[in-house]
Motif scaffolding. Structure first.
Motif, PDB file in Angstrom:
ATOM      1  N   MET A   1       1.740  10.449  -3.168  1.00 47.75           N
ATOM      2  CA  MET A   1       3.103  10.856  -2.819  1.00 47.75           C
ATOM      3  C   MET A   1       3.929   9.608  -2.541  1.00 47.75           C
ATOM      4  O   MET A   1       3.401   8.608  -2.055  1.00 47.75           O
ATOM      5  CB  MET A   1       3.107  11.698  -1.533  1.00 47.75           C
ATOM      6  N   PRO A   2       5.238   9.676  -2.813  1.00 43.48           N
ATOM      7  CA  PRO A   2       6.103   8.578  -2.371  1.00 43.48           C
ATOM      8  C   PRO A   2       6.072   8.498  -0.840  1.00 43.48           C
ATOM      9  O   PRO A   2       6.128   9.514  -0.157  1.00 43.48           O
ATOM     10  CB  PRO A   2       7.490   8.985  -2.865  1.00 43.48           C
ATOM     11  N   ILE A   3       5.938   7.288  -0.338  1.00 43.05           N
ATOM     12  CA  ILE A   3       5.800   7.106   1.109  1.00 43.05           C
ATOM     13  C   ILE A   3       7.145   7.317   1.784  1.00 43.05           C
ATOM     14  O   ILE A   3       8.189   7.111   1.177  1.00 43.05           O
ATOM     15  CB  ILE A   3       5.192   5.731   1.412  1.00 43.05           C
ATOM     16  N   ARG A   4       7.105   7.765   3.036  1.00 40.57           N
ATOM     17  CA  ARG A   4       8.312   8.138   3.759  1.00 40.57           C
ATOM     18  C   ARG A   4       8.160   7.733   5.212  1.00 40.57           C
ATOM     19  O   ARG A   4       7.055   7.635   5.725  1.00 40.57           O
ATOM     20  CB  ARG A   4       8.463   9.654   3.654  1.00 40.57           C
ATOM     21  N   LYS A   5       9.294   7.494   5.867  1.00 41.02           N
ATOM     22  CA  LYS A   5       9.272   7.203   7.295  1.00 41.02           C
ATOM     23  C   LYS A   5       8.645   8.384   8.035  1.00 41.02           C
ATOM     24  O   LYS A   5       8.825   9.539   7.637  1.00 41.02           O
ATOM     25  CB  LYS A   5      10.708   6.974   7.775  1.00 41.02           C
ATOM     26  N   ASP A   6       7.884   8.120   9.069  1.00 42.84           N
ATOM     27  CA  ASP A   6       7.186   9.099   9.916  1.00 42.84           C
ATOM     28  C   ASP A   6       5.891   9.628   9.308  1.00 42.84           C
ATOM     29  O   ASP A   6       5.233  10.457   9.926  1.00 42.84           O
ATOM     30  CB  ASP A   6       8.085  10.285  10.311  1.00 42.84           C
ATOM     31  N   ASP A   7       5.488   9.181   8.120  1.00 41.49           N
ATOM     32  CA  ASP A   7       4.141   9.475   7.636  1.00 41.49           C
ATOM     33  C   ASP A   7       3.156   8.666   8.469  1.00 41.49           C
ATOM     34  O   ASP A   7       3.485   7.584   8.948  1.00 41.49           O
ATOM     35  CB  ASP A   7       3.982   9.063   6.167  1.00 41.49           C
TER      36      ASP A   7
END
Length: 152
Positions: free
Chosen positions: A53-59
């Motif tokens: 998955m594309p990485i995202r803030k709060d992962d």
């Protein structure tokens, strides 16, 4: 008729190193999001039938390559301009005592917990590999059941 043109591969993407590097380093933010993807942990992979998955803030991620491997933390910032992410508790001290966050490449981390919002759930539904083979899409209810949370 020339035999050379008959065997040429007519691809829309160049295999030239120079052109590939230029495309990578001048990519817009929307394309950088996709490039900055990370693999999912084994449990998440089994739960959602999605590999990355594309990485995202709060992962929540775990570093598994480099000097900081086996460090867990939450993604504080996705720095698309530099192709790095900043993770909680992955920092170093400068000579003057100031603490500075270290950039980690997203390819060197595993996502252990996804921050699920409505858009991300729709993306999981589209990327579900088991449903793709059957020709059906995962509904938002299926994703909610797999995630164990409710959406408004």
């Amino acid at each position: 008729m020339c035999t050379e043109t008959a065997t040429r591969n007519y691809s829309a993407v160049s295999s030239s190193r120079r052109k590939s590097r230029k495309a990578h380093f001048t990519a817009p933010s929307s394309r950088r999001r996709k490039i900055m993807s990370a693999t999912l942990s084994d449990e998440l992979r089994k739960k959602f039938n999605v590999r990355s998955m594309p990485i995202r803030k709060d992962d929540e991620v775990q570093v598994f390559r480099g000097n900081h491997n086996n460090r867990d933390g939450k993604v504080l910032q996705v720095y698309r301009k530099k192709y790095v992410i900043h993770i909680d508790h992955v920092n170093r001290e400068k000579n003057n005592g100031a603490s500075v966050m270290l950039g980690i490449a997203p390819s060197n981390v595993i996502i252990t917990k996804l921050h699920l919002d409505p858009d991300r759930k729709r993306l999981l539904g589209r990327k579900n590999r088991a449903a793709m083979t059957k020709g059906e899409k995962l509904s938002s209810k299926d994703v909610q059941d797999a995630a164990g949370i409710e959406l408004d």
